[in-house]
Design an enzyme around this catalytic site. Structure first.
Site, PDB file in Angstrom:
ATOM      1  N   SER A   4       0.836  -1.194   0.000  1.00  0.00           N
ATOM      2  CA  SER A   4       0.000   0.000   0.000  1.00  0.00           C
ATOM      3  C   SER A   4       0.878   1.254   0.000  1.00  0.00           C
ATOM      4  O   SER A   4       1.705   1.415  -0.897  1.00  0.00           O
ATOM      5  CB  SER A   4      -0.966  -0.035   1.179  1.00  0.00           C
ATOM      6  N   HIS A  48      -7.867  -5.285  -0.729  1.00  0.00           N
ATOM      7  CA  HIS A  48      -6.649  -4.642  -0.258  1.00  0.00           C
ATOM      8  C   HIS A  48      -6.258  -5.228   1.102  1.00  0.00           C
ATOM      9  O   HIS A  48      -7.121  -5.450   1.954  1.00  0.00           O
ATOM     10  CB  HIS A  48      -6.915  -3.142  -0.130  1.00  0.00           C
ATOM     11  N   GLU A  52      -9.106  -4.867  -4.893  1.00  0.00           N
ATOM     12  CA  GLU A  52      -8.477  -3.952  -3.934  1.00  0.00           C
ATOM     13  C   GLU A  52      -9.509  -3.117  -3.175  1.00  0.00           C
ATOM     14  O   GLU A  52      -9.486  -3.019  -1.950  1.00  0.00           O
ATOM     15  CB  GLU A  52      -7.504  -3.010  -4.654  1.00  0.00           C
TER      16      GLU A  52
END
Length: 465
Positions: free
Chosen positions: A203, A391, A321
């Site tokens: 990330s 994610h 995600e």
């Protein structure tokens, strides 16, 4: 939360065993007292630099005697996770501006010149720490016989505020570079190879690595990189947006930014975030183009190309995600069937625009400049969870243990033994890459990426994905 495993393993929580023996490790600055835990040497809270508020980091100076490295160091002051987050509410730790420290796990400080992995956590440049239980690296160090160094640096306004006369911006990136210098200077004393350093980030940690690829001073400090779910659609901050954010922060603070309390700084940080971005998912604070150490956007791209020739790169995204942020929202709760369909469409569109497409574009840019590039995708495990393949879903495959991830909504209904097994191919790939680079992945059947869909290596094969 995780379903109870029928036969839990013997992995333990992040707390240090009282019976763990002390071990002394000599590094360039002096002697550290760590712990020998389950066949590994663990050093916590190892300071790599110091920094006054809104000032660049200063390398840590040598010290006399023995310095304890048994307890975790401070974490950058930060807000709690948002309620209802798919990632739950992780522990934060002791918040302190004295937060430039490392967590180091090594099989032995014996001069064996093992591969070194440096972990940069995510958290939208506003939360997280290398010391968090969910980022524990002892399993990775043991499984791959590698040295793993986890970095804690400044976040939010303290790390990324850009306001003339107050803060230059990009202080968190400067912290990371200083941490990498410390690793280079001390890796051999930790049983690692300073010439074989792999950066791994997820990330905003992966976004940081992308930034560092365009910083000439940083490039000699690492050999390979792994970018997990980099939000490259964010690009780099520009003068107009960061200038407005800085103005709002100072207005909300309403006092001297150098003497304000941490509570006041955090309150102003969050208020300024709301002023400039509402309640969206785009981080307000982050790297700024044209502020040291970053060149402007064109210069950054040119530097990425210039440094690509001797670089090995792995990068990729999860299939869904944006499910981490959007799944199970108000629409699907109110109108279940239609709402879920609309929700899934939005997840697909925003995943493609914010993550997948810009990541593949960056892969093509680096490959065209001579880097050896490999692209992967995470399909996730079989699950009926709305967060599947979202994610952060790859994080428990790589790091931490059952206790650290037990209360996390995105893993609801999954057995930890299954989570650990699903992660085995991912861990094996990352460890092979850290040891042998592009050649190791090619030997395992990976195909270098040059813009071909068939070259994307896929992990997991979850039903209902």
């Amino acid at each position: 939360m995780l379903s109870q495993s029928p036969a839990p393993g013997d992995e333990t929580r992040g707390a240090t065993s009282l019976a763990a023996p002390d071990v002394l490790v000599t590094v360039r600055g002096g002697m550290l007292r760590g712990r020998r835990e389950d066949g590994l040497t663990v050093l916590r809270g190892v300071r790599y630099a110091t920094a006054a508020r809104f000032c660049p980091p200063v390398p840590e100076q040598p010290w006399p005697g023995v310095r304890d490295a048994i307890e975790h160091g401070g974490v950058s002051p930060q807000p709690q996770a948002r309620p209802g987050s798919a990632g739950g509410r992780p522990e934060i730790g002791v918040q302190s501006e004295d937060c430039l420290n490392l967590t180091i796990v090594t099989p032995a400080a014996d001069g064996a010149r093992r591969p070194v992995i440096v972990w940069l956590h995510g958290g939208s440049y506003r939360s997280g720490a290398g010391s968090w239980d969910r980022y524990r690296t002892d399993g990775l160090a043991r499984e791959g016989d590698v040295v793993v160094v986890s970095v804690t640096s400044r976040l939010g306004a303290l790390g990324y505020l850009a306001a003339p006369g107050v803060s230059p911006g990009n202080l968190g990136l400067l912290d990371q570079i200083e941490a990498l210098r410390w690793v280079r200077d001390n890796a051999a004393d930790l049983g690692g190879d300073p010439d074989n350093v792999t950066l791994v980030g997820q990330s905003s940690g992966a976004h940081s690595i992308a930034c560092l690829l365009g910083v000439a001073a940083a490039r000699p400090l690492f050999r390979r990189v792994v970018l997990q779910s980099p939000p490259l659609g964010l690009g780099l901050g520009g003068a107009a947006d960061t200038g407005r954010l800085g103005e709002r922060f100072l207005a909300r603070l309403g006092g001297d930014p150098l003497t304000a309390s941490l509570d006041q700084v955090l309150a102003a940080q969050q208020a300024a975030e709301r002023d400039v971005s509402g309640r969206g998912f785009t981080p307000a604070y982050g790297p700024v183009a044209g502020a040291d150490p970053l060149p402007d956007t064109d210069g950054w791209l040119a530097a990425c190309r210039a440094g690509a020739g001797d670089l090995d790169v792995v990068l990729g995204t999860t299939r869904r995600e944006m499910a981490y942020f959007l799944a199970g929202g108000p629409l699907s709760q109110r109108v279940p069937l239609l709402g879920r369909a609309v929700e899934n469409s939005l997840i697909s569109v925003f995943t493609w625009t914010a993550f997948t497409r810009p990541t593949q574009r960056f892969a093509r840019l680096l490959a065209a400049a001579g880097a050896r590039v490999f692209v992967y995708g995470i399909d996730g495990a079989a699950s009926t969870s709305p967060y599947r393949a979202g994610h952060c879903s790859d994080l428990p495959w790589l790091l931490g243990d059952e206790a650290a991830w037990a209360q996390v909504p995105m893993l609801a209904g999954q057995l930890w033994d299954d989570v650990h097994e699903h992660g085995r191919p991912l861990r094996s790939a990352w460890l092979s890459f850290a040891a042998g680079g592009a050649a190791a992945l090619t030997a395992h059947g990976w195909t270098p990426y040059r813009g071909r869909r068939a070259a994307v290596h896929r992990f997991g094969a979850g039903r209902g994905r």
